[in-house]
Design a protein around this motif. Structure first.
Motif, PDB file in Angstrom:
ATOM      1  N   LYS A   2      -1.552  18.882  10.338  1.00 25.53           N
ATOM      2  CA  LYS A   2      -0.241  18.562  10.895  1.00 25.53           C
ATOM      3  C   LYS A   2      -0.233  17.281  11.723  1.00 25.53           C
ATOM      4  CE  LYS A   2       1.079  23.445  11.272  1.00 25.53           C
ATOM      5  NZ  LYS A   2       1.465  24.529  12.220  1.00 25.53           N
ATOM      6  N   ASP A   3      -1.329  17.026  12.424  1.00 22.80           N
ATOM      7  CA  ASP A   3      -1.342  15.962  13.427  1.00 22.80           C
ATOM      8  C   ASP A   3      -2.061  14.690  12.994  1.00 22.80           C
ATOM      9  OD1 ASP A   3      -0.044  17.681  15.303  1.00 22.80           O
ATOM     10  OD2 ASP A   3      -1.967  18.658  15.682  1.00 22.80           O
ATOM     11  N   TRP A   4      -2.736  14.727  11.869  1.00 23.04           N
ATOM     12  CA  TRP A   4      -3.487  13.558  11.409  1.00 23.04           C
ATOM     13  C   TRP A   4      -2.605  12.712  10.511  1.00 23.04           C
ATOM     14  CZ3 TRP A   4      -8.238  13.683   7.630  1.00 23.04           C
ATOM     15  CH2 TRP A   4      -8.873  12.418   7.658  1.00 23.04           C
ATOM     16  N   THR A   5      -2.355  11.487  10.944  1.00 22.50           N
ATOM     17  CA  THR A   5      -1.523  10.563  10.183  1.00 22.50           C
ATOM     18  C   THR A   5      -2.248   9.224  10.065  1.00 22.50           C
ATOM     19  OG1 THR A   5      -0.373   9.806  12.180  1.00 22.50           O
ATOM     20  CG2 THR A   5       0.605  11.666  10.999  1.00 22.50           C
ATOM     21  N   GLY A   6      -1.655   8.306   9.330  1.00 24.93           N
ATOM     22  CA  GLY A   6      -2.175   6.949   9.298  1.00 24.93           C
ATOM     23  C   GLY A   6      -3.062   6.626   8.115  1.00 24.93           C
ATOM     24  N   TRP A   7      -3.678   5.440   8.203  1.00 27.39           N
ATOM     25  CA  TRP A   7      -4.486   4.911   7.109  1.00 27.39           C
ATOM     26  C   TRP A   7      -5.594   5.863   6.672  1.00 27.39           C
ATOM     27  CZ3 TRP A   7      -3.654   0.095  10.233  1.00 27.39           C
ATOM     28  CH2 TRP A   7      -2.941  -0.893   9.519  1.00 27.39           C
ATOM     29  N   TRP A  41      -9.641   8.752  -1.919  1.00 27.56           N
ATOM     30  CA  TRP A  41     -11.040   8.691  -2.360  1.00 27.56           C
ATOM     31  C   TRP A  41     -11.714  10.067  -2.400  1.00 27.56           C
ATOM     32  CZ3 TRP A  41      -9.014   4.221  -0.312  1.00 27.56           C
ATOM     33  CH2 TRP A  41      -9.307   3.033  -0.991  1.00 27.56           C
ATOM     34  N   ALA A  42     -11.494  10.896  -1.395  1.00 28.77           N
ATOM     35  CA  ALA A  42     -12.149  12.207  -1.390  1.00 28.77           C
ATOM     36  C   ALA A  42     -11.458  13.183  -2.336  1.00 28.77           C
ATOM     37  CB  ALA A  42     -12.173  12.782   0.024  1.00 28.77           C
ATOM     38  N   ASP A  43     -10.127  13.160  -2.321  1.00 32.29           N
ATOM     39  CA  ASP A  43      -9.365  14.072  -3.172  1.00 32.29           C
ATOM     40  C   ASP A  43      -8.963  13.440  -4.497  1.00 32.29           C
ATOM     41  OD1 ASP A  43      -9.520  15.790  -0.979  1.00 32.29           O
ATOM     42  OD2 ASP A  43      -7.580  15.149  -0.186  1.00 32.29           O
ATOM     43  N   ASN A  44      -8.923  12.113  -4.523  1.00 31.83           N
ATOM     44  CA  ASN A  44      -8.530  11.352  -5.720  1.00 31.83           C
ATOM     45  C   ASN A  44      -7.165  11.774  -6.260  1.00 31.83           C
ATOM     46  OD1 ASN A  44      -9.264   9.198  -7.454  1.00 31.83           O
ATOM     47  ND2 ASN A  44      -9.725  10.651  -9.088  1.00 31.83           N
ATOM     48  N   LYS A  45      -6.246  12.032  -5.324  1.00 28.65           N
ATOM     49  CA  LYS A  45      -4.895  12.399  -5.739  1.00 28.65           C
ATOM     50  C   LYS A  45      -3.922  12.119  -4.602  1.00 28.65           C
ATOM     51  CE  LYS A  45      -5.219  17.260  -4.332  1.00 28.65           C
ATOM     52  NZ  LYS A  45      -5.121  18.661  -4.785  1.00 28.65           N
ATOM     53  N   ILE A  46      -2.657  12.054  -4.961  1.00 22.11           N
ATOM     54  CA  ILE A  46      -1.586  11.823  -4.000  1.00 22.11           C
ATOM     55  C   ILE A  46      -0.589  12.960  -4.133  1.00 22.11           C
ATOM     56  CG2 ILE A  46       0.358  10.333  -3.385  1.00 22.11           C
ATOM     57  CD1 ILE A  46      -1.297   7.980  -4.542  1.00 22.11           C
ATOM     58  N   ASP A  47      -0.304  13.648  -3.015  1.00 22.88           N
ATOM     59  CA  ASP A  47       0.692  14.718  -3.072  1.00 22.88           C
ATOM     60  C   ASP A  47       1.954  14.297  -2.314  1.00 22.88           C
ATOM     61  OD1 ASP A  47       0.166  15.063  -0.341  1.00 22.88           O
ATOM     62  OD2 ASP A  47      -1.156  16.787  -0.658  1.00 22.88           O
ATOM     63  N   LYS A  89       5.092  11.115   2.181  1.00 27.74           N
ATOM     64  CA  LYS A  89       5.794  11.105   3.469  1.00 27.74           C
ATOM     65  C   LYS A  89       4.970  10.348   4.518  1.00 27.74           C
ATOM     66  CE  LYS A  89       8.109  15.536   2.663  1.00 27.74           C
ATOM     67  NZ  LYS A  89       8.215  16.967   3.093  1.00 27.74           N
ATOM     68  N   LEU A  90       3.649  10.551   4.462  1.00 35.23           N
ATOM     69  CA  LEU A  90       2.772   9.867   5.415  1.00 35.23           C
ATOM     70  C   LEU A  90       2.801   8.354   5.221  1.00 35.23           C
ATOM     71  CD1 LEU A  90      -0.326  12.242   5.436  1.00 35.23           C
ATOM     72  CD2 LEU A  90       1.294  11.871   7.301  1.00 35.23           C
ATOM     73  N   ALA A  91       3.024   7.911   3.988  1.00 36.60           N
ATOM     74  CA  ALA A  91       3.132   6.470   3.728  1.00 36.60           C
ATOM     75  C   ALA A  91       4.338   5.885   4.460  1.00 36.60           C
ATOM     76  CB  ALA A  91       3.231   6.211   2.225  1.00 36.60           C
ATOM     77  N   ASP A  92       5.456   6.594   4.432  1.00 31.54           N
ATOM     78  CA  ASP A  92       6.639   6.140   5.167  1.00 31.54           C
ATOM     79  C   ASP A  92       6.398   6.163   6.673  1.00 31.54           C
ATOM     80  OD1 ASP A  92       8.366   5.509   3.066  1.00 31.54           O
ATOM     81  OD2 ASP A  92       9.070   7.584   2.870  1.00 31.54           O
ATOM     82  N   THR A  93       5.685   7.185   7.133  1.00 27.95           N
ATOM     83  CA  THR A  93       5.369   7.279   8.566  1.00 27.95           C
ATOM     84  C   THR A  93       4.491   6.114   9.003  1.00 27.95           C
ATOM     85  OG1 THR A  93       5.516   9.694   8.488  1.00 27.95           O
ATOM     86  CG2 THR A  93       4.314   8.725  10.340  1.00 27.95           C
ATOM     87  N   PHE A 107       0.837  -1.199   0.000  1.00 24.18           N
ATOM     88  CA  PHE A 107       0.000   0.000   0.000  1.00 24.18           C
ATOM     89  C   PHE A 107       0.872   1.249   0.000  1.00 24.18           C
ATOM     90  CE2 PHE A 107      -2.149   3.183   2.828  1.00 24.18           C
ATOM     91  CZ  PHE A 107      -3.060   3.640   1.898  1.00 24.18           C
ATOM     92  N   ALA A 108       1.858   1.293   0.896  1.00 24.31           N
ATOM     93  CA  ALA A 108       2.739   2.460   0.981  1.00 24.31           C
ATOM     94  C   ALA A 108       3.518   2.673  -0.314  1.00 24.31           C
ATOM     95  CB  ALA A 108       3.703   2.292   2.157  1.00 24.31           C
ATOM     96  N   ASP A 109       3.980   1.594  -0.922  1.00 19.50           N
ATOM     97  CA  ASP A 109       4.734   1.707  -2.176  1.00 19.50           C
ATOM     98  C   ASP A 109       3.870   2.298  -3.287  1.00 19.50           C
ATOM     99  OD1 ASP A 109       6.964   0.650  -0.966  1.00 19.50           O
ATOM    100  OD2 ASP A 109       6.715  -1.363  -1.794  1.00 19.50           O
ATOM    101  N   ALA A 110       2.598   1.896  -3.331  1.00 15.42           N
ATOM    102  CA  ALA A 110       1.695   2.441  -4.351  1.00 15.42           C
ATOM    103  C   ALA A 110       1.475   3.936  -4.128  1.00 15.42           C
ATOM    104  CB  ALA A 110       0.371   1.692  -4.326  1.00 15.42           C
TER     105      ALA A 110
END
Length: 383
Positions: A216-221, A229-235, A240-244, A161-164
């Motif tokens: 700033k404070d919201w991380t995780g799945w 799904w809501a934004d339909n994009k990855i920035d 960085k959050l995937a690594d976290t 998942f993180a790699d994708a």
């Protein structure tokens, strides 16, 4: 993911404990020797601040206007026992075997913030405790192996998942999202016992504490779920959050085998998993963007059923009628869930936004039918 909760440290073998938790109820829990806790929106009144170590009954009454939860904590904030979702005007009874030492009873009105703490002391000799039966020892060993295996099996799926996400592949990340959560959902009560790992990896935006900034404070799945799904994009921040997420899950994997596990904590964990279904999955709140709630639902049920099956030799001996009820209700709920399985050979389910209100009610009824006898499992194991 439960509502945001007190931060706790990983449980260790500092003090063994056995917990049996009852259901919320309108009637008195009873017990002349019970510690009575009157919880309100601004107070946590405790009838006794000193009591003999051993089997302790805590009768809680929520006199406030908010849903509350009550914890018994070690001085370092590890949880001895807890009871969540005690509604206004309702009562709950908790039975715990507590060794001598200093503790805190904490009421948490609104199930947010640090709560209101009262210091208490269990008096008597340290050590001791009843010897476990061979069946109980076997259940504990097997459940520990189960949670370790679930964590180990989660890591490669989470990494995919993180790699994708890091590759910027929205569709691949969407496909990998739900499978990456299955092992976590099966063992969620154990996962939640490790301090801030749970809010790091599984908190929803509405579960953040007051003052926390989602940016700033919201991380995780679920943070990544919203992007996909809501934004339909990855920035770049999502990457960085995937690594976290992987770093936090690696921390969980390393710690999960160290959890303090007892027969009754296994039983209470099974009930907690059904509570997770009732408060998050059936309502559609857990996976509000991806609508993969039924995957989580099934994983929670599987985790609860595994816990029960490991304890079944004890439950059958102590309360054979309860064991029969649990067999029946687990089978019924699994049959109901299978109606929504789109591929019998895999872990794919109907998108929850396609499930109508009548069907959701049917699922909720199935959960409630199982939750009632499951709430009695810990008491049966403790006999």
């Amino acid at each position: 993911m439960r509502p945001a909760r007190l931060t706790v440290m990983a449980a260790s073998a500092v003090a063994a404990l056995t917990v049996a938790t009852g259901c919320s109820q309108k009637s008195d829990a009873g017990g002349d020797d019970a510690i009575r806790v009157a919880a309100s929106d601004s107070a946590c009144e405790v009838s006794k601040t000193e009591f003999p170590a051993g089997k302790v009954q805590i009768d809680v009454e929520n006199k406030g206007s908010k849903v509350t939860e009550v914890y018994v904590l070690f001085p370092d904030a590890r949880i001895v026992t807890e009871r969540e979702n005690i509604g206004p005007g309702t009562k709950a009874s908790i039975t715990a075997e507590i060794k001598a030492g200093d503790y805190e009873i904490v009421c948490k009105p609104g199930m947010k913030g640090d709560g209101i703490a009262k210091k208490v002391k269990a008096t008597g000799a340290q050590g001791g405790g009843e010897k476990r039966s061979p069946e109980a020892d076997a259940a504990v060993a097997a459940y520990r192996a189960y949670v370790v295996t679930q964590a180990e099996e989660t890591m490669p799926k989470a990494q995919a998942f993180a790699d994708a996400v890091k590759a910027g592949d929205v569709e691949a990340a969407k496909k990998a999202y739900a499978p990456s959560r299955i092992g976590w959902e099966r063992t969620e009560p154990v996962a939640e016992s490790f301090g801030d790992i749970d809010p790091k990896v599984d908190v929803r935006e509405d579960g953040l504490e007051a003052g926390q900034d989602p940016a700033k404070d919201w991380t995780g799945w679920h943070r990544l779920e919203k992007s996909l799904w809501a934004d339909n994009k990855i920035d770049d921040n999502d990457k960085k959050l995937a690594d976290t997420l992987i770093a936090d899950l690696t921390d969980w994997q390393k710690k999960v085998g160290q959890a303090e596990i007892t027969p009754t904590s296994i039983a209470n964990g099974a009930k907690e998993l059904l509570d997770e279904v009732a408060t998050g999955k059936v309502t559609g709140e857990e996976e509000r963007y991806s609508h993969t709630d039924l995957v989580d639902f099934k994983a929670n049920v599987e985790g609860a059923q595994k816990a029960y099956e490991l304890l079944k030799p004890i439950a059958e001996k102590n309360d054979p009628e309860l064991s029969k009820q649990l067999d029946t209700q687990f089978a019924a709920l699994n049959t109901l869930l299978d109606k929504y399985r789109t591929d019998k050979a895999s872990y794919e389910f109907t998108s929850y936004d396609k499930v109508g209100e009548a069907e959701r009610k049917e699922l909720s009824d199935g959960v409630n039918a199982l939750a009632e006898p499951l709430s009695k499992l810990a008491a049966a194991v403790a006999k």
